[in-house]
Design a protein around this motif. Structure first.
Motif, PDB file in Angstrom:
ATOM      1  N   CYS A 102       1.144  -1.149  -0.182  1.00 34.19           N
ATOM      2  CA  CYS A 102       0.020  -0.160   0.197  1.00 34.19           C
ATOM      3  C   CYS A 102       1.273   0.894   0.171  1.00 34.19           C
ATOM      4  CB  CYS A 102      -1.234  -0.067   1.236  1.00 34.19           C
ATOM      5  SG  CYS A 102      -2.155   0.433   1.193  1.00 34.19           S
ATOM      6  N   HIS A 104       3.118   2.193   2.690  1.00 32.97           N
ATOM      7  CA  HIS A 104       3.416   2.819   3.440  1.00 32.97           C
ATOM      8  C   HIS A 104       4.500   2.959   3.880  1.00 32.97           C
ATOM      9  CE1 HIS A 104      -1.380   1.988   5.301  1.00 32.97           C
ATOM     10  NE2 HIS A 104      -1.382   2.369   4.053  1.00 32.97           N
ATOM     11  N   GLU A 136      -2.596   0.919  10.373  1.00 26.70           N
ATOM     12  CA  GLU A 136      -4.099   1.598   9.134  1.00 26.70           C
ATOM     13  C   GLU A 136      -4.516   1.025   8.461  1.00 26.70           C
ATOM     14  OE1 GLU A 136      -6.112   3.175   6.811  1.00 26.70           O
ATOM     15  OE2 GLU A 136      -4.396   2.236   5.611  1.00 26.70           O
ATOM     16  N   GLU A 137      -3.947  -0.609   8.437  1.00 25.31           N
ATOM     17  CA  GLU A 137      -4.622  -1.325   7.349  1.00 25.31           C
ATOM     18  C   GLU A 137      -5.441  -2.091   7.954  1.00 25.31           C
ATOM     19  OE1 GLU A 137      -4.751  -1.619   4.635  1.00 25.31           O
ATOM     20  OE2 GLU A 137      -3.005  -0.938   3.303  1.00 25.31           O
ATOM     21  N   HIS A 165      -1.809   9.848   1.051  1.00 23.51           N
ATOM     22  CA  HIS A 165      -1.668   8.786   0.566  1.00 23.51           C
ATOM     23  C   HIS A 165      -1.097   8.899  -0.863  1.00 23.51           C
ATOM     24  CE1 HIS A 165      -2.090   4.437  -0.062  1.00 23.51           C
ATOM     25  NE2 HIS A 165      -2.615   4.256   1.552  1.00 23.51           N
TER      26      HIS A 165
HETATM   27 ZN   LIG Z   1      -2.820   2.780   2.546  1.00 23.80          ZN
END
Ligand SMILES: [Zn+2]
Ligand SMILES: [Zn+2]
Length: 395
Positions: A102, A104, A136-137, A165
């Motif tokens: 993602c 991060h 966060e996930e 993001h």
């Molecule tokens: Zn993310």
């Protein structure tokens, strides 16, 4: 390289890209970001930040005060996903079944690059809180929520908060904004239907929960079509129906599992109310009983209108209006920064990750954060802090 990138960021860019790849090669899941936290803290300590750890498990807050003025909070998420990486890159994950899919790793490196430059230049008057957030996930719960529960804004009050993001498919060098509701709330709802089991040949002696469940699935569809105002967004998906085993047995109970999403807290509330009402009364109409269990997920992410406008104007002046997307469409994905935006006004915005080879979306085993996005995003963090806190006062 974009000419808007700050010279101070350009100087440390290679080091920050190397750090990003190091993080990428060693991904850690939510609340297990021990190695990541150590790396982050080592850097920040060296640059003179005051560090507080143990907020939300592996969370870290780094504070830098420079004269008197308002307080700003910038957030980076640090966690990876339980995905087997398939990029084949030299810096691919060295850990089986875990991957920074993602970006991060990129967000963490971006905030560290900005931290380095802000500590060096100190062209601001006020207090800076850099918040490195775990999980966060939602793997093992929301890291943002845990940090709040540990008194994040009581201990580190902020006047405004920001998070970014990356987004594949949005060109490199572009920033995207949206005022108001930007990402959806997401809740999981379980409906248990209690009937009376019996012989499949004698349905008159049973209360069949399978028929109730089947009827309820269709009835639930009327909530979005008949109760939610037509111009609002709502999703109600029955993703699972569980009941029975044998063809000649009427089971005693059935279970429905739903995901519901909304872009307006009032619509979210309406969905909850109507699901509750409809499930109970629909089941009662058949002589059965429904039990509704709500599992609240992340709330609607609502960007502050004024702060978003200010950040967008700053980006337009700095990058040129052609590199700023002023009105991104809302997303039905969710983001736990939404919990913080319920308490402190702020803005969550998007950094273009470009298309790359294959142009993978996040959460795909072929995805990688684009290192070329790093210096631009880090420069924007610095510009935003200087703009938001105002210039340093010469006392
Ligand atoms: Zn993310
Ligand atoms: Zn994600």
């Amino acid at each position: 390289m974009h000419n808007a990138i700050l010279p101070g960021i350009l100087r440390i860019n290679d080091e920050m890209v190397a750090l990003r790849r190091q993080l990428h090669a060693h991904p850690e899941l939510g609340f297990e970001e021990f190695n990541t936290r150590r790396l982050v803290m080592e850097k920040l300590q060296g640059w003179g930040y005051q560090l507080t750890e143990g907020i939300g498990g592996t969370g870290v807050v780094a504070t830098l005060q420079c004269g008197r003025g308002p307080t700003i909070g910038l957030r980076a998420d640090m966690d990876a996903l339980p995905i087997q990486e398939e990029t084949g890159l030299p810096w691919a994950s060295q850990i089986d079944g875990k991957m920074h899919a993602c970006g991060h790793d990129g967000h963490t490196a971006i905030l560290l690059a900005a931290a380095c430059e802000l500590a060096r230049s100190r062209r601001f008057a006020g207090t800076l809180h850099l918040i490195f957030q775990p999980a966060e996930e939602g793997h093992g719960g929301s890291g943002a929520k845990r940090m709040l529960d540990d008194g994040l804004f009581r201990r580190f009050p902020c006047d405004a908060i920001f998070a970014l993001h990356n987004m594949p498919g949005i060109p490199l060098g572009k920033l995207g904004f949206r005022a108001g509701a930007f990402m959806a709330s997401t809740d999981t709802i379980t409906i248990l239907i209690h009937g009376t089991g019996g012989h499949g040949a004698m349905p008159q002696r049973a209360v069949d929960p399978v028929v109730v469940a089947a009827s309820l699935v269709l009835a639930l569809q009327t909530i979005v079509s008949r109760n939610v105002p037509p111009l609002e967004t709502a999703v109600l998906t029955v993703g699972a129906i569980l009941a029975g085993e044998a063809a000649n047995v009427i089971p005693a109970s059935a279970e429905l599992r739903l995901t519901v999403r909304a872009l307006n807290p009032a619509v979210r509330e309406l969905l909850h109310q109507r699901i509750h009402q409809l499930a109970e009364q629909h089941a009662a109409g058949f002589g059965a009983r429904a039990e509704v269990q709500f599992q609240h997920g992340y709330p609607v992410l609502v960007n502050d209108d004024v702060i978003t406008q200010q950040a967008m104007l700053l980006a337009s002046e700095w990058l040129g209006a052609g590199n700023v997307i002023a009105d991104l469409a809302p997303l039905t994905g969710s983001e736990d920064f939404a919990y913080w935006l319920e308490q402190v006004p702020g803005c969550y915005f998007i950094v273009g990750n470009g298309d790359g080879d294959g142009g993978c979306m996040v959460h795909n085993p072929g995805y990688d954060f684009n290192d070329e996005a790093l210096p631009l995003a880090a420069s924007f963090w610095v510009r935003l802090v200087e703009h938001w806190l105002g210039p340093a006062t010469t006392a």
